[in-house]
Design an enzyme around this catalytic site. Sequence first.
Site, PDB file in Angstrom:
ATOM      1  N   HIS A 261       0.927  -1.162   0.197  1.00 25.53           N
ATOM      2  CA  HIS A 261      -0.178   0.015  -0.164  1.00 25.53           C
ATOM      3  C   HIS A 261       0.818   1.168   0.171  1.00 25.53           C
ATOM      4  CE1 HIS A 261      -2.966   2.718   1.449  1.00 25.53           C
ATOM      5  NE2 HIS A 261      -3.756   2.102   1.165  1.00 25.53           N
ATOM      6  N   ASP A 314      -7.901  -5.061   0.879  1.00 22.68           N
ATOM      7  CA  ASP A 314      -8.725  -5.724  -0.181  1.00 22.68           C
ATOM      8  C   ASP A 314      -8.474  -6.966  -0.350  1.00 22.68           C
ATOM      9  OD1 ASP A 314      -9.986  -3.246  -1.316  1.00 22.68           O
ATOM     10  OD2 ASP A 314      -8.166  -2.905  -2.066  1.00 22.68           O
TER      11      ASP A 314
END
Lengths: 377, 377
Positions: A261, A314
């Site tokens: 990320h 996710d």
Amino acid sequence: MSDSVKINRGLKGVYFERSGVSDIDGSAGKLWYRGYSIDDLAQHASFEEVCHLLIFGELPNAAELAEFDARLKAARSLPQPAFDMMAAMKDGHPMVVLRTVVSALPALETVRTDVTEEGFVEAGIRLTAQVPMIVAAHHAIRQGRAPVDPDPALGHAANWLWMLRGEKPSDNATRLADMDFVLHAEHGANASAFAARVTVGTEADLYGAITTALATLAGPAHGGAAEDVMKMVEEIGSADRAADYVAAKRKAREPVTGFGHRVYRAEDPRARHMRAAVERLSAEQGHSEWFDILQAVVKAMQPYARHGLNVNVDFYAGVGYQLHGIPRDLYVPIFAIGRMPGWIIQCLEQLRNNILIRPLTLYNGPEPREFVPLEKR
Amino acid sequence: MSDSVKINRGLKGVYFERSGVSDIDGSAGKLWYRGYSIDDLAQHASFEEVCHLLIFGELPNAAELAEFDARLKAARSLPQPAFDMMAAMKDGHPMVVLRTVVSALPALETVRTDVTEEGFVEAGIRLTAQVPMIVAAHHAIRQGRAPVDPDPALGHAANWLWMLRGEKPSDNATRLADMDFVLHAEHGANASAFAARVTVGTEADLYGAITTALATLAGPAHGGAAEDVMKMVEEIGSADRAADYVAAKRKAREPVTGFGHRVYRAEDPRARHMRAAVERLSAEQGHSEWFDILQAVVKAMQPYARHGLNVNVDFYAGVGYQLHGIPRDLYVPIFAIGRMPGWIIQCLEQLRNNILIRPLTLYNGPEPREFVPLEKR
């Protein structure tokens, strides 16, 4: 222009504004909405409470929550031409349909398009209620069913599942959807919220800004990871093949979906809540093969965790949706339903201290050259 | 986070990327598209030539121009449901309608939505041809007329005026529209192009990016200045009142519309071409009172020019459109028609060296605090 100009690719590490909404500690893997830990909110607060917290700054008391809930429920309607449009776009991607209908609303019904705080809050609450309706109605239409009317007895998450499938959801399904929305509600200046702020920076209204946010969220590098993780799970096929899959990816220097990320160096703090919920649901449904694959991938990725390659939010979401039988092209729209309050408050913050957002590019094209008329080219 | 973090409000002066498309010298008031001065292009190149230059990097020779022109003309069609949507949004703002129909197109016709250079070019050329059709068709529908079919004998600018009004435009009107498009075709990382790049940064397709660009251009601080200038002209009423108007504005520390630009400190180089064309048109129509007011405003603003408050491109555009009898809410859509190639090439550049654009906000909200359950609030 000199070569000494610094190019901030991706605006990585560049601060463009102060924000009082969410705080992210990327190296510790912590996230707070207005000072409240995401852990507490995921476990103990409903999406409606989190909406109130994000938009108005404080968790509501019972009376405030009832009032806010009533405003959301009162906004659960769509103008008839919106349904006609959805029918015309029946076979389009749900994100294209959602973006288009949101964009069209100010031309289809009387709404607040004034560029004021009150206008943004009013339009924002209305859109928060309408976005799940649009996703559910389009899904019904493309399946040849009549859109399901909202049920005023149900909260935001339960009503969403009701409208999506036309059956009352179980408590467990509602809890998972509600927590999923809470976990996705806000995340600072991510690409979609930032793009929405750029739109507000030109003094555009909230409908324009949310249209921009939806267009930006649709990109696979932003909202699309849950879908890609589910594809990966199917590609791997069984847990015992996960290690080989990861080894091959690392060797080919290809990324492993759902890891890494821009902001987090430690595990995305939202991931563990999704993991626990998805594990529970998998066991309940006697259908744990997908969850097992995910866990095997995490284990195989362990050596890279210290390089910041940890699972993001996710990673588990896709399997959760799959267990609920939700088609893959609805994963990003679900993200959008949850992100509504975050977009609204980011737009409000931008508006309160508004400025045109306009960075620069450093020219590296041809030197000035003489114009040659068409006949001499 | 320490107080020493620099906040780059509005990303003013921050470089985020290199670009080989347009070079702007803000202090000298100069602008080049791929090395060609805007002065030469405004005077000697058609919009089609400039599109080719911007998208492919070079001015076309006769054969290349013919091929490019044929591609544009072949793309002059809209699917029937797009007309139905425009009818449903009849009374909406033309920018809302334009943004919505562009957003809907991938759900209404078979188009290139692949996130590749070829896909972007193909979709971009198609959209460049369709955008003026959408604006003209919606305008016809709201006036109760049938949309005018495009005329393959006409170039981009002439065909636009033909579709808008259903009468063949004069050479002079065509020349002004063509030059207006050339002057608006590209302008670096302005807010709409930048927002579109943020959308592409998530690997979204060109339809998403252009939807974002349209939503962002609609804000009055970006695309709306021409409209505001025309309102100012009417408020002033006659040239002899301009000095008092400017003095009152300066005293109240309010901005004078059409002056100042984030990038230019000298006169916007596009303004002089609009000025000359609008002056000519005003004389021709025996209708110079609006132009005279503008000139009187410029004169009254002279003392502030050294502080960078010079006219920008929108200053003269509004009067030009007014002289052509174009309603005010079409001024921004006209800007959009012209800006299409700029958006396309900015998106292409982003795609070629793609990266997620995600800056940071510095948190200034509440410190971590303990969660209080609903019953105890």
